[in-house]
Every structure is written in structure tokens, then in C-alpha cells.
Write an enzyme that holds these catalytic residues in place. Structure first.
Site, PDB file in Angstrom:
ATOM      1  N   SER A 113       0.810  -1.215   0.000  1.00 25.26           N
ATOM      2  CA  SER A 113       0.000   0.000   0.000  1.00 25.26           C
ATOM      3  C   SER A 113       0.847   1.271   0.000  1.00 25.26           C
ATOM      4  O   SER A 113       1.600   1.512  -0.930  1.00 25.26           O
ATOM      5  CB  SER A 113      -0.951  -0.043   1.189  1.00 25.26           C
ATOM      6  OG  SER A 113      -1.841   1.033   1.138  1.00 25.26           O
ATOM      7  N   HIS A 114       0.757   2.034   1.059  1.00 32.70           N
ATOM      8  CA  HIS A 114       1.415   3.349   1.123  1.00 32.70           C
ATOM      9  C   HIS A 114       2.818   3.269   1.710  1.00 32.70           C
ATOM     10  O   HIS A 114       3.478   4.286   1.856  1.00 32.70           O
ATOM     11  CB  HIS A 114       0.559   4.275   1.983  1.00 32.70           C
ATOM     12  CG  HIS A 114       0.177   3.613   3.281  1.00 32.70           C
ATOM     13  ND1 HIS A 114      -0.773   2.616   3.349  1.00 32.70           N
ATOM     14  CD2 HIS A 114       0.658   3.763   4.520  1.00 32.70           C
ATOM     15  CE1 HIS A 114      -0.872   2.193   4.591  1.00 32.70           C
ATOM     16  NE2 HIS A 114      -0.021   2.860   5.326  1.00 32.70           N
ATOM     17  N   LYS A 126      -1.766 -10.066  -0.130  1.00 31.84           N
ATOM     18  CA  LYS A 126      -3.084 -10.100   0.496  1.00 31.84           C
ATOM     19  C   LYS A 126      -4.003 -10.964  -0.347  1.00 31.84           C
ATOM     20  O   LYS A 126      -3.938 -10.919  -1.573  1.00 31.84           O
ATOM     21  CB  LYS A 126      -3.597  -8.658   0.533  1.00 31.84           C
ATOM     22  CG  LYS A 126      -4.902  -8.469   1.229  1.00 31.84           C
ATOM     23  CD  LYS A 126      -5.217  -6.990   1.369  1.00 31.84           C
ATOM     24  CE  LYS A 126      -5.873  -6.443   0.135  1.00 31.84           C
ATOM     25  NZ  LYS A 126      -6.617  -5.198   0.365  1.00 31.84           N
ATOM     26  N   ASP A 278      -2.430   6.473  -3.477  1.00 32.03           N
ATOM     27  CA  ASP A 278      -1.291   5.827  -2.813  1.00 32.03           C
ATOM     28  C   ASP A 278      -0.678   4.718  -3.669  1.00 32.03           C
ATOM     29  O   ASP A 278      -1.026   4.545  -4.847  1.00 32.03           O
ATOM     30  CB  ASP A 278      -1.707   5.278  -1.443  1.00 32.03           C
ATOM     31  CG  ASP A 278      -2.577   4.039  -1.564  1.00 32.03           C
ATOM     32  OD1 ASP A 278      -3.311   3.926  -2.560  1.00 32.03           O
ATOM     33  OD2 ASP A 278      -2.501   3.169  -0.662  1.00 32.03           O
ATOM     34  N   ASP A 280      -0.971   1.486  -4.023  1.00 32.00           N
ATOM     35  CA  ASP A 280      -1.806   0.512  -4.729  1.00 32.00           C
ATOM     36  C   ASP A 280      -3.138   1.092  -5.185  1.00 32.00           C
ATOM     37  O   ASP A 280      -4.021   0.348  -5.630  1.00 32.00           O
ATOM     38  CB  ASP A 280      -2.032  -0.732  -3.857  1.00 32.00           C
ATOM     39  CG  ASP A 280      -2.725  -0.398  -2.560  1.00 32.00           C
ATOM     40  OD1 ASP A 280      -2.550   0.725  -2.055  1.00 32.00           O
ATOM     41  OD2 ASP A 280      -3.460  -1.265  -2.033  1.00 32.00           O
ATOM     42  N   ASP A 282      -5.722   2.588  -3.645  1.00 25.71           N
ATOM     43  CA  ASP A 282      -7.000   2.560  -2.929  1.00 25.71           C
ATOM     44  C   ASP A 282      -7.225   3.783  -2.047  1.00 25.71           C
ATOM     45  O   ASP A 282      -8.337   4.045  -1.621  1.00 25.71           O
ATOM     46  CB  ASP A 282      -7.191   1.252  -2.137  1.00 25.71           C
ATOM     47  CG  ASP A 282      -6.081   0.991  -1.157  1.00 25.71           C
ATOM     48  OD1 ASP A 282      -5.118   1.781  -1.090  1.00 25.71           O
ATOM     49  OD2 ASP A 282      -6.163  -0.042  -0.437  1.00 25.71           O
ATOM     50  N   ARG A 283      -6.156   4.549  -1.782  1.00 25.99           N
ATOM     51  CA  ARG A 283      -6.339   5.753  -0.963  1.00 25.99           C
ATOM     52  C   ARG A 283      -6.454   6.997  -1.842  1.00 25.99           C
ATOM     53  O   ARG A 283      -5.982   6.999  -2.977  1.00 25.99           O
ATOM     54  CB  ARG A 283      -5.144   5.965  -0.043  1.00 25.99           C
ATOM     55  CG  ARG A 283      -5.024   4.903   1.004  1.00 25.99           C
ATOM     56  CD  ARG A 283      -3.911   5.235   1.978  1.00 25.99           C
ATOM     57  NE  ARG A 283      -3.935   4.272   3.067  1.00 25.99           N
ATOM     58  CZ  ARG A 283      -3.349   4.448   4.237  1.00 25.99           C
ATOM     59  NH1 ARG A 283      -2.674   5.555   4.466  1.00 25.99           N
ATOM     60  NH2 ARG A 283      -3.435   3.531   5.169  1.00 25.99           N
ATOM     61  N   GLU A 364     -12.775   5.526   5.681  1.00 22.38           N
ATOM     62  CA  GLU A 364     -11.906   5.585   6.849  1.00 22.38           C
ATOM     63  C   GLU A 364     -11.182   6.920   6.851  1.00 22.38           C
ATOM     64  O   GLU A 364     -10.929   7.500   5.786  1.00 22.38           O
ATOM     65  CB  GLU A 364     -10.862   4.475   6.796  1.00 22.38           C
ATOM     66  CG  GLU A 364     -11.432   3.090   6.867  1.00 22.38           C
ATOM     67  CD  GLU A 364     -10.321   2.074   7.115  1.00 22.38           C
ATOM     68  OE1 GLU A 364     -10.116   1.721   8.277  1.00 22.38           O
ATOM     69  OE2 GLU A 364      -9.662   1.669   6.146  1.00 22.38           O
ATOM     70  N   GLU A 365     -10.798   7.343   8.041  1.00 28.27           N
ATOM     71  CA  GLU A 365     -10.081   8.609   8.165  1.00 28.27           C
ATOM     72  C   GLU A 365      -8.728   8.578   7.460  1.00 28.27           C
ATOM     73  O   GLU A 365      -8.149   9.616   7.163  1.00 28.27           O
ATOM     74  CB  GLU A 365      -9.902   8.992   9.636  1.00 28.27           C
ATOM     75  CG  GLU A 365      -9.308   7.917  10.562  1.00 28.27           C
ATOM     76  CD  GLU A 365      -7.897   7.530  10.245  1.00 28.27           C
ATOM     77  OE1 GLU A 365      -7.104   8.439   9.940  1.00 28.27           O
ATOM     78  OE2 GLU A 365      -7.582   6.319  10.292  1.00 28.27           O
ATOM     79  N   LYS A 377     -11.467  -0.020  -0.834  1.00 27.31           N
ATOM     80  CA  LYS A 377     -11.562   1.418  -1.005  1.00 27.31           C
ATOM     81  C   LYS A 377     -10.985   1.762  -2.370  1.00 27.31           C
ATOM     82  O   LYS A 377     -10.259   0.963  -2.956  1.00 27.31           O
ATOM     83  CB  LYS A 377     -10.854   2.162   0.120  1.00 27.31           C
ATOM     84  CG  LYS A 377      -9.427   1.756   0.376  1.00 27.31           C
ATOM     85  CD  LYS A 377      -8.949   2.425   1.660  1.00 27.31           C
ATOM     86  CE  LYS A 377      -7.549   1.984   2.005  1.00 27.31           C
ATOM     87  NZ  LYS A 377      -7.512   1.159   3.206  1.00 27.31           N
TER      88      LYS A 377
HETATM   89  C1  G1P Z   1      -3.914   1.759   8.215  1.00 27.37           C
HETATM   90  C2  G1P Z   1      -5.113   2.667   8.362  1.00 27.37           C
HETATM   91  C3  G1P Z   1      -6.374   1.875   8.112  1.00 27.37           C
HETATM   92  C4  G1P Z   1      -6.314   1.208   6.746  1.00 27.37           C
HETATM   93  C5  G1P Z   1      -5.041   0.392   6.618  1.00 27.37           C
HETATM   94  C6  G1P Z   1      -4.867  -0.166   5.217  1.00 27.37           C
HETATM   95  O1  G1P Z   1      -3.973   0.717   9.162  1.00 27.37           O
HETATM   96  O2  G1P Z   1      -5.138   3.270   9.643  1.00 27.37           O
HETATM   97  O3  G1P Z   1      -7.479   2.739   8.218  1.00 27.37           O
HETATM   98  O4  G1P Z   1      -7.419   0.376   6.542  1.00 27.37           O
HETATM   99  O5  G1P Z   1      -3.902   1.205   6.916  1.00 27.37           O
HETATM  100  O6  G1P Z   1      -4.797   0.841   4.258  1.00 27.37           O
HETATM  101  P1  G1P Z   1      -3.172   0.751  10.552  1.00 27.37           P
HETATM  102  O7  G1P Z   1      -1.719   0.961  10.212  1.00 27.37           O
HETATM  103  O8  G1P Z   1      -3.695   1.932  11.313  1.00 27.37           O
HETATM  104  O9  G1P Z   1      -3.478  -0.560  11.211  1.00 27.37           O
HETATM  105 ZN    ZN Z   2      -3.368   1.363  -0.247  1.00 24.83          ZN
END
Ligand code: G1P
Ligand code: ZN
Length: 544
Positions: A113-114, A126, A278, A280, A282-283, A364-365, A377
Site C-alpha cells: 500500500s502506502h 493479500k 497511494d 496501490d 486505494d487511498r 476511513e479517516e 476502497k
Molecule cells: C492503516 C489505516 C487503516 C487502513 C489500513 C490499510 O492501518 O489506519 O485505516 O485500513 O492502513 O490501508 P493501521 O496501520 O492503522 O493498522
Molecule cells: Zn493502499
């Protein structure tokens, strides 16, 4: 081509976190590490014979090698067909879209992801199920259990598949279909949004936007959708070429890491609209001219204006948000007379609610917004939704946001991350907090009084499964909230996340800096949890 059975031994650290198994590349490159996990997935998802799987990743370092390994293992395990994105690329939302469109058994997403990429960065894997969403805990627990006892895996000895040419090839008894990474996803977007209207806006020349793909997976999607299909000028997409190390950047669309975009949106002569996604895809982050939209507010605005987009013209069934996300969407739901569900952090908790038709939009925030069009997402979906609203309303992002606050009040919101905290210290902090929750009710801090305090636990309304210890919450009688939890996606040390929120109904008080508006709550949060003393950090590493 022969099937090899390779003897192996368990790695004890293969427990999937908030979003799959995420580790440093060096961990994934240990002999048998990836193979063990992939075999554990295959062993946990039932008969594979004749089934279709989807496979793709965000293009980060190790993506191509991992795809070749997984293809050969899938062939050895009897999978019938694998649809793999060209060059091994598929955004997370695109994987979800393709699984659903072709009724696949599931899919494997390769991404962290990010998190940063490259030889010294992170990698991840995943599994998503047939509804297109992340595997629920029942399945990730089974995968983890399998990793703990695994003693062999199967792999076909064969030449690598050419991932850069569209079309079908045979790998043992399995068909590998290299698909266009963008086409199915783009068609889905066209079915949801008013592309003609957005085209008129973007091609007009008077509306200037920038999409920052941060050298990650959405580059090809954004070029195709915004520049080619929707008529925005060439150059609308910046950092649009996916790179294995994201150009050395941190592909997380927030005000700190999306600095190229932030400069264009907050400098002299800012553009009208800016967005970023981001690693991948999704953000998302949404910006107006010198204006930042919090992800919680973004979800609220999309919900309030959903009927402006053709795909949601009949209204929405309900909304879901993760517990630490602000309560701004709850206010929209109340006005619309629909339910708003509060779930633990992580997209996997939305799947059941969407499958049961209880919610249409969720978010999600952490810069994640989406809907029941898929089960992940979706960054570009959120950007298109905003463009659809802007095209219809003919207002600026800031005007839309201020009008929204005028109607619903403003939920001031901020998240403070303390990254790289020594794990023992972070665990002590959370354990002490859990102990303190029972005695906080009724306690006064300045003008605020604690209404409740607990460690959030969630019972899934559809399947009754219970998830405990999802974050410590302190709620105040005036609607303000403080939430603490430890990240489940980090790969080094621990990350403490502190979330603070307060509600302001008075329009005259809607122009404050959130850090000022939330100042007393931030101080209370430290007083209760002793963050600075226990983490030995003076200030957060990231504030969003
Ligand atoms: C974080 C974000 C969460 C999101 C996840 C995957 O997870 O807070 O909202 O779903 O990345 O993108 P966390 O590192 O807080 O467990
Ligand atoms: Zn992501």
C-alpha cells in the site's frame, strides 16, 4: 514441465495484519518465505481445480518476481485460470473489480500500500475473496494457522511467463491470461459517473486540476481516464509513471508526503482541484484551491451529494465508517434517515455490510473512501465522484465544504502518528490505557466531561463474529472523542495513532486551524496516556 514438491519449514511471523502480510523486502526474499505464505493461502481456500484467480500488484520492487513464483505455484496447485494484469500491474480496486466482474474465486494483491518500496522498502501480499474484498479474519486466521505447520509447497518448473504481452498462454494445465490493467476498471467508472459532464468541465480550459499518482500504480489509470477519456490536458497527471521504488518517495497521499501536489495547490496561482492516490491506488486525498478536505469530511460530502452521480441517483442504503473516523458522516446519515455503522479499522469489516445491502458508501479517516461498486476502497473513484459533484454544482471545493458545515456543523478532526516507537513502550502505553478506561467516566478535564471510555469491540451484525481490542476510546459529553490504537500495518517497531475530534455547530467558529480547535483535547490525550513520557518522543512524526 514438472510439478516439484519442495520441503520447507514454518516461519513464525506470517500473521496477516490490518491488510494482509506486510514485511520488509529482505524478509520476503528469504528462501521459501513467499512460497510458504502462498501455499498456505492455497491450502486454506478450498478446491482450486478449474477455478479462476486474479493476480496483480502495485509494481513495487519484487512485484514481477513474486508474480512469476505465484503463477507457477498456482499451476502446480491445480488452478484453472489466472487473470494477471499486464506487466504484473493491477491496482487494488482493479483487482476487486476484475474478481467480481468475472466471478473469480478470489485474487492475490501484491502491495504494501502506502509503505515505501525498493530493495530497502516493504512488500506485501493479500488474499481477496469472491466478493472482491479482503479475506475476513476467519480466512486470514486459517492462513496463519497453516503457515505455522507447513512443511512443503508445490511449484511448476517452467519458464517465466511474458507479462508484457496481452493474451493467453498455458502454464502446465493452467491458462494465464494477461489482461489490460485499466479497461475493466475504467468501464466500471463510466457506469457510475457522468463522464460527459466531467468531460465538459475538464476540457473547458477554465478548470485546472492535477492528479498526483506519486509514481505508483494509478499512473496508467489516471492517464487513460483523466487525460485521454475525460479531455483534461496532457500533464494533468503528475508522477504518473509507476516506479519500483516510487521515485524514492513515500506513496501516501497526505499533506506531508504528497508535497509536489501540495506545492501546486497551496502556492501562488493554485489550481482548482488536486488529488493524489497511494501505492496501490486505494487511498485518495482531495484538495481544493488552498484547501484540504479531511477524508472523514470527504465521505460525508459524497454521502450528502450522492444522488448527483448516476450510479447513486436512487440514493444510498447506509454508510459505514471505521471507529476512529470522525462522526461527520453520521450527521449526514441522520439527516437522510439511513443507518451509519461504526466498524473496526480495516476495509475487511465493510464487506459483510455491503454484501447484505446495508451500506452503499463507506470510508476511513486514513484517506480511504469507497462504495459497494467493489469491495475495496477506491482512490480514483473518490476523485471522479468529487469531479462529478463539482461539474454539477459548479462550485469550488471550498464552497461545497463550507456549505456542508453550515448545514451539518463541523467535526474538527486530526490524527497524530508516533512512528517507530519501541514496541515494548507502545504496548505498555496501550495496556495502561486499557486499565484506566474503567475509571474515567464522569471525570472532568477543563470544560469537558468523560461520557464513556472503553476498548472498542465490534460484533458483526451479519455473521455475529466478534473483534475485540480495536482501540481505546474516550468520549466526552459534548461529542468530542479521543481514540488511541496501535497500527497493524507497520513493519518496524510500533506506530501509535492518536485520533482527536470535536464538534462545532456555530458557523462563526468554522474557520479555525484544526490543531488550535483541538488543542485542549490533544493535551488531555497526553495527560491520560502519558504519550510523551512513554514514547520519549517530543512530537508526532506525522500529523494529518
Ligand atoms: C492503516 C489505516 C487503516 C487502513 C489500513 C490499510 O492501518 O489506519 O485505516 O485500513 O492502513 O490501508 P493501521 O496501520 O492503522 O493498522
Ligand atoms: Zn493502499
Amino acid at each position: 514441465m514438472t510439478i516439484q514438491t519442495v520441503a520447507s519449514r514454518p516461519f513464525l511471523d506470517q500473521k496477516p495484519g490490518t491488510s494482509g502480510l506486510r514485511k520488509q523486502v529482505s524478509v520476503f526474499k528469504q528462501p521459501h518465505y513467499l512460497e510458504n505464505f502462498v501455499q498456505s493461502i492455497f491450502d486454506s481456500i478450498g478446491p482450486l481445480s478449474g477455478q479462476t484467480l486474479v493476480l496483480g500488484g502495485d509494481g513495487r520492487y519484487f512485484n514481477r518476481q513474486a508474480i512469476q513464483i505465484i503463477l507457477k505455484m498456482a499451476a502446480a496447485n491445480g488452478v484453472g485460470r489466472i487473470k494477471v494484469g499486464k506487466s504484473g500491474i493491477l491496482s487494488t480496486p482493479a483487482v476487486s473489480c476484475v474478481i467480481r466482474k468475472y466471478n473469480a474465486l478470489g485474487g492475490i494483491v501484491l502491495s504494501a500500500s502506502h509503505n515505501p518500496g525498493g530493495p530497502n522498502g516493504d512488500f506485501g501480499i493479500k488474499y481477496n475473496i469472491s466478493n472482491g474484498g479482503p479475506a475476513p479474519e476467519k480466512i486470514t486466521d486459517a492462513i496463519f494457522a497453516r503457515t505455522q505447520v507447513i512443511d512443503r509447497y508445490s511449484i511448476l518448473s517452467a519458464l517465466d511467463v511474458d507479462l508484457d504481452r496481452l493474451g493467453e498462454t498455458q502454464l502446465g494445465g493452467m491458462t494465464v491470461e494477461v489482461i489490460d490493467a485499466v479497461a475493466d476498471y475504467q468501464a466500471l467508472m463510466e457506469s457510475l459517473f457522468d463522464f460527459d459532464r466531467i468531460h465538459t468541465l475538464l476540457a473547458s480550459g477554465s478548470f485546472r486540476m492535477c492528479m498526483d499518482s506519486m509514481h505508483a500504480v494509478t499512473g496508467p489509470y489516471a492517464h487513460g481516464i483523466f487525460e485521454t477519456r475525460l479531455g483534461a490536458g496532457l500533464g494533468t497527471v503528475q508522477n504518473g509513471q509507476p516506479l519500483e521504488d516510487f521515485g524514492g518517495g513515500h506513496p501516501d497521499p497526505n499533506l506531508v508526503y504528497a508535497h509536489d501536489l501540495v506545492e501546486r495547490m497551496f502556492g501562488i496561482d493554485p489550481l482548482d482541484f488536486g488529488a493524489a492516490s497511494d501505492g496501490d491506488g486505494d487511498r485518495n486525498m482531495i484538495l481544493g484551491s488552498r484547501f484540504f478536505v479531511t477524508p472523514s469530511d470527504s465521505l460525508a460530502v459524497l454521502a450528502a451529494n450522492a444522488t448527483l452521480a448516476p450510479g447513486y441517483k436512487d440514493g444510498i442504503a447506509g454508510i459505514a465508517r471505521s471507529m476512529p473516523t470522525s462522526e461527520a458522516p453520521d450527521r449526514v446519515a441522520a439527516k437522510l434517515g439511513i443507518d451509519c455503522y461504526e466498524t473496526p479499522t480495516g476495509w475487511k469489516f465493510f464487506g459483510n455490510l455491503m454484501d447484505a445491502g446495508k451500506v452503499t458508501l463507506c470510508g476511513e479517516e486514513s484517506f480511504g473512501t469507497g462504495s459497494n461498486h467493489i469491495r475495496e476502497k477506491d482512490g480514483l473513484w473518490a476523485v471522479l465522484f468529487w469531479l462529478n459533484i463539482l461539474a454539477v454544482k459548479q462550485q469550488s471545493v471550498e464552497q461545497i465544504m463550507r456549505a456542508h458545515w453550515q448545514t451539518y456543523g463541523r467535526n474538527y478532526y486530526s490524527r497524530h502518528d508516533y512512528e517507530g516507537v519501541e514496541s515494548d513502550r507502545a504496548n505498555t502505553l496501550i495496556t495502561q490505557l486499557r486499565g484506566a478506561t474503567s475509571s474515567l467516566k464522569g471525570k472532568k478535564f477543563g470544560s469537558r466531561e468523560v461520557a464513556y471510555s472503553d476498548d472498542f469491540s465490534y460484533t458483526d451484525p451479519i455473521d455475529g463474529s466478534v473483534s475485540t481490542k480495536q482501540g481505546v476510546r474516550i468520549g466526552f459529553t459534548d461529542g468530542a472523542r479521543i481514540v488511541y490504537r496501535l497500527s497493524g500495518t507497520g513493519t518496524q517497531g510500533a506506530t501509535l495513532r492518536l485520533y482527536v475530534e470535536s464538534y462545532e455547530a456555530d458557523v462563526a467558529k468554522h474557520a479555525q486551524d484544526p490543531q488550535d480547535a483541538l488543542g485542549d483535547l490533544i493535551a488531555i490525550a497526553d495527560e491520560v496516556a502519558k504519550i510523551h513520557a512513554l514514547t520519549q518522543m517530543e512530537k508526532p512524526t506525522v500529523i494529518t
